[in-house]
Design an enzyme around this catalytic site. Sequence first.
Site, PDB file in Angstrom:
ATOM      1  N   THR A 182       0.817  -1.220   0.000  1.00  0.00           N
ATOM      2  CA  THR A 182       0.000   0.000   0.000  1.00  0.00           C
ATOM      3  C   THR A 182       0.847   1.266   0.000  1.00  0.00           C
ATOM      4  OG1 THR A 182      -1.513   1.315   1.357  1.00  0.00           O
ATOM      5  CG2 THR A 182      -0.126  -0.211   2.532  1.00  0.00           C
ATOM      6  N   TYR A 230      -2.020   0.368   9.766  1.00  0.00           N
ATOM      7  CA  TYR A 230      -2.234  -0.296   8.475  1.00  0.00           C
ATOM      8  C   TYR A 230      -0.945  -0.247   7.644  1.00  0.00           C
ATOM      9  CZ  TYR A 230      -3.806  -0.835   3.652  1.00  0.00           C
ATOM     10  OH  TYR A 230      -3.922  -1.222   2.337  1.00  0.00           O
TER      11      TYR A 230
END
Length: 326
Positions: free
Chosen positions: A117, A141
């Site tokens: 990501t 995250y």
Amino acid sequence: MTVLVTGGTEYIGSHMVHTLLDRGRKVVVLDYLSTGVRANVAQDASFVLGSVGDTALMKRVLAEHAVETVIHFSGSVIVPESVENPILYYSNNTFASLHLVNAFIHSGVKKFIFSSTAAVYGITERNPVSEKDETNPINPYGRSKLMTEWLLDDAAHAHDFRFVALRYFNVAGADPKGRTGQSTPRATHLIKRACQAALGRVPQLEIFGTDFPTRDGTGIRDYIHVSDLAEVHALALEYLGDGGESQILNCGYGRGFSVREVIDVVSKVSQRPLPTREAPRRAGDPPVIVADCSRVTSEFGWQPRHNHLEEIVSTAYAWERRLNAA
Ligand code: UDP
């Protein structure tokens, strides 16, 4: 020649399965259906219900299906949720990947593609951000994914496999043929929420932060169509099959849109005014993140085919209408 797709009932994974089958690959999906939808798995793919954390099951599936490449999508992807529940993120993203990597190394799988990501970069010094820029994630995250990149890097040096980690920017849109799309009713991502607001599925769209140092005060992101992203994975598969070395690559289009600009396009596509409400910034949100995607283009010869915000929104909206009608 089978490809194992973890998280293949989920949003990006289900598009990947269609892309692989369209290219004549054999596919087995492994998913524990926590948020995925079984009906989104293409009929021609095999399906195994289970978790990547279950090492015995993984070893059995890899052997029984003669898996050559693993594409690993399963994991958790919501930034604010990761701030509230970091244990869940380290468990579902880092820890589960550790088990998976261990299982495939011992099963002799030599090619691995990983969903990473843009959140690994955090607040960037400059945009577009390139793979050479510093990684400094500002939420659990991003950290849970960066730790997995490190794990892969170290393991690929010590063991006989190669990997491609793809750093996704903001994935949106749906299959242009209408076969799958983002189905979870609890979705938090902007374009999905905006389409839901246009259709009256949620009372209004909250604009999280209007005081960012950006052109209109709202957050800027690089939105990439999910089918173009699936295509990058298919190219990564060919690249690894041709003996390519391990790589970490950005996946975006190299241009950013603000929240307000996205809202305008959703209003235009849906031909409905969007009910909005200004709200405080969300925890863990950087102001701007845009990809330098020159390397994925040069390494793989990737040519995006859906790189217009209006097409991204139109396909997302068409899918949302379909869910509405169901
Ligand atoms: N956003 C928003 N309202 C929403 C969802 C998102 O204003 O209901 C904003 C969010 O603050 C960010 C951008 O839209 O600036 C993209 O957020 P999203 O959750 O889609 O993806 P993220 O960048 O967090 O992975």
